[in-house]
Scaffold this active site. Structure first.
Site, PDB file in Angstrom:
ATOM      1  N   MET A   1     -33.732  30.853  42.312  1.00  0.00           N
ATOM      2  CA  MET A   1     -34.726  31.087  41.249  1.00  0.00           C
ATOM      3  C   MET A   1     -35.798  29.999  41.268  1.00  0.00           C
ATOM      4  SD  MET A   1     -32.177  32.324  38.195  1.00  0.00           S
ATOM      5  CE  MET A   1     -30.690  31.528  38.773  1.00  0.00           C
TER       6      MET A   1
ATOM      7  N   LYS B   1     -32.026  41.897  34.573  1.00  0.00           N
ATOM      8  CA  LYS B   1     -32.963  40.945  33.998  1.00  0.00           C
ATOM      9  C   LYS B   1     -33.870  40.483  35.130  1.00  0.00           C
ATOM     10  CE  LYS B   1     -29.295  38.854  32.350  1.00  0.00           C
ATOM     11  NZ  LYS B   1     -28.309  37.970  32.023  1.00  0.00           N
TER      12      LYS B   1
ATOM     13  N   ASP C   1     -27.372  44.961  38.040  1.00  0.00           N
ATOM     14  CA  ASP C   1     -28.554  44.105  37.909  1.00  0.00           C
ATOM     15  C   ASP C   1     -29.748  44.711  38.617  1.00  0.00           C
ATOM     16  OD1 ASP C   1     -27.186  42.145  36.652  1.00  0.00           O
ATOM     17  OD2 ASP C   1     -26.961  40.860  38.408  1.00  0.00           O
TER      18      ASP C   1
HETATM   19  N1  SAH Z   1     -25.423  35.610  42.107  1.00  0.00           N
HETATM   20  C1  SAH Z   1     -26.555  35.539  43.023  1.00  0.00           C
HETATM   21  C2  SAH Z   1     -27.668  34.678  42.496  1.00  0.00           C
HETATM   22  C3  SAH Z   1     -28.311  35.184  41.230  1.00  0.00           C
HETATM   23  S1  SAH Z   1     -29.681  34.233  40.740  1.00  0.00           S
HETATM   24  C4  SAH Z   1     -26.075  35.051  44.391  1.00  0.00           C
HETATM   25  O1  SAH Z   1     -24.939  34.594  44.516  1.00  0.00           O
HETATM   26  O2  SAH Z   1     -26.842  35.132  45.341  1.00  0.00           O
HETATM   27  C5  SAH Z   1     -31.014  35.121  41.467  1.00  0.00           C
HETATM   28  C6  SAH Z   1     -31.626  34.312  42.593  1.00  0.00           C
HETATM   29  O3  SAH Z   1     -30.841  34.442  43.762  1.00  0.00           O
HETATM   30  C7  SAH Z   1     -33.005  34.756  43.005  1.00  0.00           C
HETATM   31  O4  SAH Z   1     -34.007  34.224  42.159  1.00  0.00           O
HETATM   32  C8  SAH Z   1     -33.089  34.173  44.398  1.00  0.00           C
HETATM   33  O5  SAH Z   1     -33.337  32.787  44.354  1.00  0.00           O
HETATM   34  C9  SAH Z   1     -31.661  34.373  44.898  1.00  0.00           C
HETATM   35  N2  SAH Z   1     -31.513  35.636  45.666  1.00  0.00           N
HETATM   36  C10 SAH Z   1     -30.737  36.687  45.352  1.00  0.00           C
HETATM   37  N3  SAH Z   1     -30.818  37.643  46.304  1.00  0.00           N
HETATM   38  C11 SAH Z   1     -31.669  37.180  47.248  1.00  0.00           C
HETATM   39  C12 SAH Z   1     -32.168  37.693  48.478  1.00  0.00           C
HETATM   40  N4  SAH Z   1     -31.793  38.890  48.946  1.00  0.00           N
HETATM   41  N5  SAH Z   1     -33.029  36.935  49.187  1.00  0.00           N
HETATM   42  C13 SAH Z   1     -33.403  35.711  48.745  1.00  0.00           C
HETATM   43  N6  SAH Z   1     -32.961  35.167  47.589  1.00  0.00           N
HETATM   44  C14 SAH Z   1     -32.103  35.891  46.852  1.00  0.00           C
END
Ligand code: SAH
Length: 265
Positions: free
Chosen positions: A175, A61, A39
């Site tokens: 998100m 994406k 990703d």
């Molecule tokens: N599978 C991922 C989430 C994917 S959706 C998980 O478990 O974390 C993507 C969203 O995750 C982003 O829009 C944000 O809201 C959050 N996110 C992912 N990495 C992040 C990070 N390092 N810091 C803050 N938010 C994060």
């Protein structure tokens, strides 16, 4: 230790970004893979762990820009496995949280390709660590709700706001950057207190990490002013009030206190 057999797929959680927050299993699978479909959220530092010769395929994406649609990704993974590769599908955070894992699991199973999940640290956990707070609080925050505030293009955000406004819950909004103002307004309209503690954490665990501590009625203003282009998580609830991290955006701190003075005066 499970062996990584050719012709099989692992959905691997890459965690929030800091390579030190990978599980040892994730690191091993990354090093053993012959191809890695990753990703946009998977950091450079993690991709560098792959051995030379490993094929790295970016299938990321980003909001509004879909470089490859989900069906194409499913098909690529399956085709690579059927060709005898050791396939890692590397996803930010935990693959089973807002990660479209179901589609990929089903595609593999339909093609009789063995597929397994290696969990990762989800953004909510990383964000809580960044602000030095617990997501739950004994006797006060008994529930943790992970919710996505991402609406499909052209669609309205449709969430059960009355339930989300539960004062005994901590909300972790994934998100939610674009919708931060609406999230706050809807929660307040559904009875949440305006002074409910909120933390915005952008790039949690990464070098560009930014933290903002604010309150629900200031969230819309704060999110617009504070956040850059990185992924951001919003934590809302009484437990977040125990956050110890100082905001790392002093200019915004000033903007927020000015707004607070205006509200009070
Ligand atoms: N599978 C991922 C989430 C994917 S959706 C998980 O478990 O974390 C993507 C969203 O995750 C982003 O829009 C944000 O809201 C959050 N996110 C992912 N990495 C992040 C990070 N390092 N810091 C803050 N938010 C994060």
């Amino acid at each position: 230790m499970t062996e990584f057999t050719p012709g099989t797929v692992w959905l691997v959680g890459a965690g929030p970004g800091d390579p030190d927050l990978l599980t040892r299993k994730a690191e091993r699978l990354i090093r053993e893979a012959s191809v890695i479909f990753h990703d946009a959220l998977v950091s450079e530092g993690i991709l560098r762990l792959a051995l030379p010769g490993t094929r790295l395929v970016h299938v990321g994406k980003r909001a509004g820009r879909h470089s490859k649609d989900q069906r194409t990704i499913d098909a690529l993974i399956v085709a690579a496995a059927l060709a005898g590769e050791r396939v890692v599908r590397l996803k930010g955070g935990d693959p089973a949280i807002f990660g479209r894992a179901t589609e990929e699991l089903e595609a593999c199973r339909e093609a009789c390709v063995p597929v397994q999940i290696c969990p990762g640290i989800t953004a909510a956990s990383a964000a809580a660590a960044s602000i030095g707070a617990s997501l739950t609080l004994r006797g006060l925050s008994r529930k943790l709700t992970l919710v996505t505030a991402h609406a499909r293009a052209g669609e309205e955000l449709s969430l059960d706001w009355a339930r989300l406004a539960d004062p005994e819950a901590t909300l972790a909004v994934y998100m939610g950057k674009a919708a931060a103002g609406e999230v706050a307004a809807q929660l307040i309209a559904s009875g949440a207190a305006g002074d409910t503690p909120v933390a915005l954490i952008e790039n949690a665990s990464l070098p560009g990490e930014r933290v903002l501590l604010t309150r629900l009625d200031l969230l819309g203003l704060s999110a617009g002013a504070a956040l850059g282009r990185g992924p951001a998580l919003i934590l809302i609830g009484a437990a977040i009030g125990a956050a110890s991290a100082r905001p790392k955006t002093p200019a915004l701190d000033d903007a927020v206190s000015a707004q607070q003075r205006r509200d009070e005066g």
